[in-house]
Write an enzyme that holds these catalytic residues in place. Sequence first.
Site, PDB file in Angstrom:
ATOM      1  N   GLU A  41       8.310   0.003   0.770  1.00 51.19           N
ATOM      2  CA  GLU A  41       7.955   0.607   2.061  1.00 51.19           C
ATOM      3  C   GLU A  41       8.284  -0.289   3.250  1.00 51.19           C
ATOM      4  O   GLU A  41       7.429  -0.581   4.082  1.00 51.19           O
ATOM      5  CB  GLU A  41       6.477   0.998   2.069  1.00 51.19           C
ATOM      6  CG  GLU A  41       6.121   2.002   0.984  1.00 51.19           C
ATOM      7  CD  GLU A  41       4.637   2.311   0.931  1.00 51.19           C
ATOM      8  OE1 GLU A  41       3.880   1.791   1.763  1.00 51.19           O
ATOM      9  OE2 GLU A  41       4.231   3.061   0.022  1.00 51.19           O
ATOM     10  N   ASP A  66      10.232   3.562  -1.547  1.00 47.16           N
ATOM     11  CA  ASP A  66       9.656   3.987  -0.267  1.00 47.16           C
ATOM     12  C   ASP A  66       9.183   5.424  -0.373  1.00 47.16           C
ATOM     13  O   ASP A  66       9.659   6.207  -1.208  1.00 47.16           O
ATOM     14  CB  ASP A  66      10.674   3.865   0.869  1.00 47.16           C
ATOM     15  CG  ASP A  66      10.010   3.477   2.199  1.00 47.16           C
ATOM     16  OD1 ASP A  66       8.835   3.853   2.408  1.00 47.16           O
ATOM     17  OD2 ASP A  66      10.668   2.803   3.012  1.00 47.16           O
ATOM     18  N   GLU A 104       6.566   7.813  -7.954  1.00 51.64           N
ATOM     19  CA  GLU A 104       5.100   7.985  -7.844  1.00 51.64           C
ATOM     20  C   GLU A 104       4.775   9.442  -7.537  1.00 51.64           C
ATOM     21  O   GLU A 104       3.979   9.736  -6.653  1.00 51.64           O
ATOM     22  CB  GLU A 104       4.531   7.093  -6.734  1.00 51.64           C
ATOM     23  CG  GLU A 104       4.937   5.637  -6.809  1.00 51.64           C
ATOM     24  CD  GLU A 104       4.454   4.830  -5.602  1.00 51.64           C
ATOM     25  OE1 GLU A 104       3.525   5.297  -4.901  1.00 51.64           O
ATOM     26  OE2 GLU A 104       5.004   3.740  -5.354  1.00 51.64           O
TER      27      GLU A 104
END
Length: 765
Positions: free
Chosen positions: A169, A222, A293
Amino acid sequence: MAGLVAGLMTLTALGTGHAAVAPPEPELPPPGQTFEHYPPMKEVYADYFSFGIFGRGEMNGLIHNYASYTPGNEMKPESTQRDKGVFTFDAAEAAFAEHAARNPDLAFYGHTLAWHSQTPTWMWDAPPARFDQPGTFDRAVALENLNTHIETVLGHFGERLVAIDVVNEAVGTANPADWRASLAKGEGWYQALGAEWVELAFLKAAEVVDANGWDVKLTYNDFGLDSPAKARVVYEMVKDINARHAGVRPDGKPLIEVIGMQGHYGLATDVADVEENIRLFATLGNVEVNVTEMDIALPPGELTPENENNQGMKYAELFRIYRDYAAGPANTTGNPKVVTAVKLAGVRDVVTGWKGGEFAMPYDYDGNAKLALLGILYPDEFLATHEYIDTTGGQEPAPVPGVHVFDTSAGDPWSGANIVLGDDASAWPWSTTDDGEVAFRPEPGATYRVTVNYTAKGTTAIRVRWVRDNTNGGYTSADGALVNAHPYAANQVATQLPAYFNSGMVNMGSYDLVSEITMDGSQPADGLIGNIGVRGGGGGNAFSINRITVERVSPAGDEVLVTWPGAVAPPATPPAAPTDVRATAGDGAATVSWTPPAEDGGSPVTATTVTASPGGATCTTDATSCEVTGLTNGRAYTFTVVATNAAGDSAPSAPSASVTPSALPGTPRAVALTVSGQAQCVDGRPRVTVHVRNAERVPVVVAATTPWWTVAGTVLWPGASFEHTWTAPGTSVAAGHVNVTGVKVAGWQGALTTYQAGHAGAVCG
């Protein structure tokens, strides 16, 4: 099972000469059963990509479904090196051991080496000074800390890992034209190392991996990579870094080998953007894509059948894309083969924790399969037998300038709020907005009380933070450094921002969270100042903001500056009818005017329509008069008026008095007269009166005939008038007209025209 489960759709093979048979309707197993009644997701997709889990989940369902495990928190910097030089791997090792004990063949991934969050701020030498560091974002100190952390952590886990998120990120506000500027988040490693920090981290990770001869893929991870702008930034960053460091690694390996698309999605996610961004990343040529994720969050509160259906649709659409861009041999499409791993962020829905209360997983709280699981296992069949259900509707809260509230329950991508205090990044309070509106402008030295009433629907911690703009992010550097420094219980008044309300709240409870702060005007740009942001603790979005108030606190009395939501206006209704309608006859036309409605129904009148009777000729305007054309000279007309707003049309007005269009004076073969009629009661009897005026320049012979065949006549000189009254038979007379005929001679040519002098009738008995 090596491929997608066969047999759900079977085509009948027929020999030559047989009639074609339509394929049978696809059949899906029912939802609502436990995991052992369905094929493992890892086996369904084994020949497409690796199927795994990110973070923890119910263990039996995890082992059944997933081929890989990525620790959610145990490898993050605050877990492995909270204090400088003191490395602890116990939590991560215990997690790996627990999962390996259940499945020795489970593959392991690592997360994460370098991140701005869940990382001790001393790592980038943020103030205050600690561990004999200057506390000034010293570049040399930060770089040494970065290298030491990567060497030690990656060196410890090393070859056990398939891949590791080296950097997590890094992108802040995406600017596709300048990827380096897009890394200026105002927090984390960027403060000490600038945009170079990303490649510095990858260079150190590559050095460790390559020196040991390990095959550990180096990943940039990200969120929000369904956004075309953010995806373009990541693409440009990876492309540039890999090009500049080509040849650094053995065997032609790129420095950044994998782009991790986190995949935290919702029902509003545009799957076409996801697909297009995968195609974009595929053009890098030697870079893989992992979905790292994934979850699809639903509005918190209640799992409705409509939302469960739509979640299944979204999962099916996305997994069809992942399958069609998979790197495995089962992908026989002509698409780029780039997706090597997909990982879900759990097994079952959870009440608290990551996506708590947002029903984001394929199994419900009790471990029973939702439609989401069927969408994952059988995307084509699911999409063939289901469609999206429209769930729009409901009344939006009344907007308040400068207050922006978001709620996943209403379909927004995140929950929280921004209270805008500034619109100029070059002047105190150093913050901006995207629409030019501010909630209030703070005064140096003044004290303000901010009260946020919220309902926990799974997220039981709330942060109140300083942000530079009106984005979900954009925190100031000073805020990032102190994001966890000021914890409060729900019943305490926060006196410092950022404030972290992280105790005293339970699921489905509603709470007033109060912060009282003084802004003395000395705060520097990127400091503890800016716009005020309200966010879920731990990134949670399972909550709804109910009310926000901001007060200026003063010994003389508190002043309310902001109240959200604003007063809700009642639904608009059609306006009242216009009144006092007046008509003036012309040649084949009439000009009609009126008084606007006394009540607009809560919505401005946007148009008014006049209708003639008989005949139905109309005119429409946004003024208070208009001309109706296409009328017949000599015929009597009345006019009604209807006003229109956003809610609809008013009732028609009362009709105007009757008027009769006439030809212009001097028109050959036509006689120009002005006529009118009136009916009224006199001594209990209806009387009808006709009025005639000669509009010609020559004398006119006039005869007036009533419906009961009584006649009156005279000669009218130019400009002269004639009036006659009849007493009608009976006690009433219906609306109607008196025929008026005029005869003239001009230029040795005769002309005759008959008019209708209309009246509204009268009832006298």
